[in-house]
Design an enzyme around this catalytic site. Sequence first.
Site, short mmCIF file in Angstrom:
data_model
loop_
_atom_site.label_atom_id
_atom_site.label_comp_id
_atom_site.label_asym_id
_atom_site.label_seq_id
_atom_site.Cartn_x
_atom_site.Cartn_y
_atom_site.Cartn_z
N ASP A 198 0.91 -1.15 0.00
CA ASP A 198 0.00 0.00 0.00
C ASP A 198 0.95 1.19 0.00
O ASP A 198 1.52 1.52 1.04
CB ASP A 198 -0.90 0.02 1.24
CG ASP A 198 -1.90 1.15 1.15
OD1 ASP A 198 -1.50 2.26 0.76
OD2 ASP A 198 -3.08 0.94 1.47
N HIS A 199 1.13 1.81 -1.16
CA HIS A 199 2.24 2.76 -1.25
C HIS A 199 2.04 3.97 -0.34
O HIS A 199 3.00 4.67 -0.03
CB HIS A 199 2.54 3.14 -2.70
CG HIS A 199 1.62 4.14 -3.31
ND1 HIS A 199 0.38 3.81 -3.78
CD2 HIS A 199 1.75 5.47 -3.53
CE1 HIS A 199 -0.20 4.88 -4.27
NE2 HIS A 199 0.61 5.92 -4.13
N HIS A 261 -5.63 2.99 0.79
CA HIS A 261 -4.88 4.16 1.25
C HIS A 261 -5.60 4.95 2.36
O HIS A 261 -5.01 5.29 3.38
CB HIS A 261 -4.61 5.12 0.09
CG HIS A 261 -4.05 4.45 -1.13
ND1 HIS A 261 -3.21 3.38 -1.07
CD2 HIS A 261 -4.21 4.72 -2.45
CE1 HIS A 261 -2.87 3.01 -2.30
NE2 HIS A 261 -3.47 3.81 -3.16
C1 BG6 Z 1 -3.33 4.56 -6.75
C2 BG6 Z 1 -4.68 4.65 -7.42
O1 BG6 Z 1 -3.29 3.51 -5.83
O2 BG6 Z 1 -3.05 5.77 -6.07
C3 BG6 Z 1 -4.75 5.84 -8.35
O3 BG6 Z 1 -4.94 3.45 -8.14
C4 BG6 Z 1 -4.34 7.10 -7.65
O4 BG6 Z 1 -6.06 5.97 -8.90
C5 BG6 Z 1 -3.01 6.90 -6.92
O5 BG6 Z 1 -4.22 8.12 -8.63
C6 BG6 Z 1 -2.67 8.10 -6.07
O6 BG6 Z 1 -1.39 7.95 -5.57
P1 BG6 Z 1 -0.49 9.21 -5.20
O7 BG6 Z 1 0.75 8.64 -4.60
O8 BG6 Z 1 -0.26 9.94 -6.49
O9 BG6 Z 1 -1.30 10.01 -4.25
#
Ligand code: BG6
Length: 509
Positions: A198-199, A261
């Site tokens: 989960d980045h 997230h």
């Molecule tokens: C991803 C989603 O997990 O996270 C995308 O699939 C989204 O739809 C993205 O745009 C957002 O990540 P960050 O790091 O740009 O906030």
Amino acid sequence: MPTQTQNPLREGLTARAMPDPCSLVIFGATGDLTHRKLVPALYNLAADGALPPAINVLGFARRDKTDEAFRQELEEASRKFSRQSINDELWASFGANIGYHRSEFDNAAGYASLAKRLDELDATRGTRGNRLFYLAAAPDQFEVILDNLRASGLSTPKEGTWSRVIVEKPFGTDLPSARKLNDLVQHAFDESQTYRIDHYLGKETAQNIMVLRFANALFEAMWNARYIDHIQITASEPLGVEGRAGYYDKSGALRDMVQNHLLQLLCLTAMEPPAGLDADSIRDEKVKVLRSLRPLAGDDVFKHVVRAQYGAGAIDGKRVAAYRDELNVNPESETETYVALEVNVDNWRWAGVPFFVRVGKRLPKGGTEIAVHFKSVPPVLFRATGETIDDNVLVIRIQPDEGISLRMSAKMPGASLRIEPVKMDFHYGTSFGKATPEAYERLLLDAMSGDPTLFARRDEVEEAWKFVDSIHAAWKTRNDDLAFYSSGTWGPSQADDLIKRHGATWRRL
Ligand code: BG6
């Protein structure tokens, strides 16, 4: 007395040893994630001297390609997407670690030759038999890849070595599919070998939530229903569906962002102090939060959740199309690109404190933040002045401009008593004088170091799906509740009404 780092139970977030030499095999290596995120992250780790002393990066994919061609396309992508600019000399030495392994995902011979190649690389390059497999292919390929990793023996580490798997999101599309995927993964790898990405957990400011709460006497004492009125968690993006309609039109904002997230951010904000900094102590506390979420089902969903889709509009002065007119989106799509929810955490600490969570695409500004709104002071002392007093708000900016700010009231200089809100503001950039690393840098490093703290455990993922699935089940019973908002606006008025019922308004980012 052992210090925190000496006690193995307290390692986790504190362990920062150089990772072991290893081979990283990326399945689906010709895809976007490898080019935009994974390889640029590896390059940045190399630039910071954080990679293990020996590493092989092998792309595993179906297209015909030579090692050299693969390296070259990754170099071009890294020049475009890397956080730090590419130094030619450093790229030359980093790029020498990269290779390409062509195979169909369902071809056992491809895995046998992979095993042989990895053994040879261990012998010639000193990678010591450690293996990290990254599932970055389309999710419908995960099963066949996992089966082949098991059948070829690659998932079973040899004596004195390790073997791990990183699984990219989406981790299933609902609870049954997530359970099935968990079973599949665990047929090949046990939980201790499994790293579910989960980045958002790798974002520096998300990691700072625990430090802010538990390393400052000031906040934790007030971090409860007695002092907090409500909490707003927002993730807004100006981007639209960006050519990902095939995935997104089936997913929607709730599954794409909230299940993972946003609920992770909510857990870090709401959880009790863990028994230690080891992965399981932290994840135990997050799971407790997920289990305390008041389920949203049936009619309650329509009272507490707003779903909406973007129409045409303008972002930064440029006209943009409606979601239904985007490439490969069903012109009658009912998929939500925005969702706002009132979530209640039914436990002792949070009784009566709503968490308002919203996420949307094609909003005017990009940003992710957690805003803790404190209760008002008793309306007595300054009443006679006629001044309105704004409540204290603590804002944790996850991105961009990572930092923390606190809104307070202050007397305006002058002879009369005028009360105005002022801001105390901490910016990572200026306070620490260095750029924050990308989430994938931290997560790749942790997986190589064997630290699963910032990855989701099986029960976390499944509990989160349970919460989200009952909302979806209610949505399926009606088709008249999808609201619309123009691109470039802050979402539908129904979301404003949702928070207004609590006497609050959404923050403008
Ligand atoms: C991803 C989603 O997990 O996270 C995308 O699939 C989204 O739809 C993205 O745009 C957002 O990540 P960050 O790091 O740009 O906030």
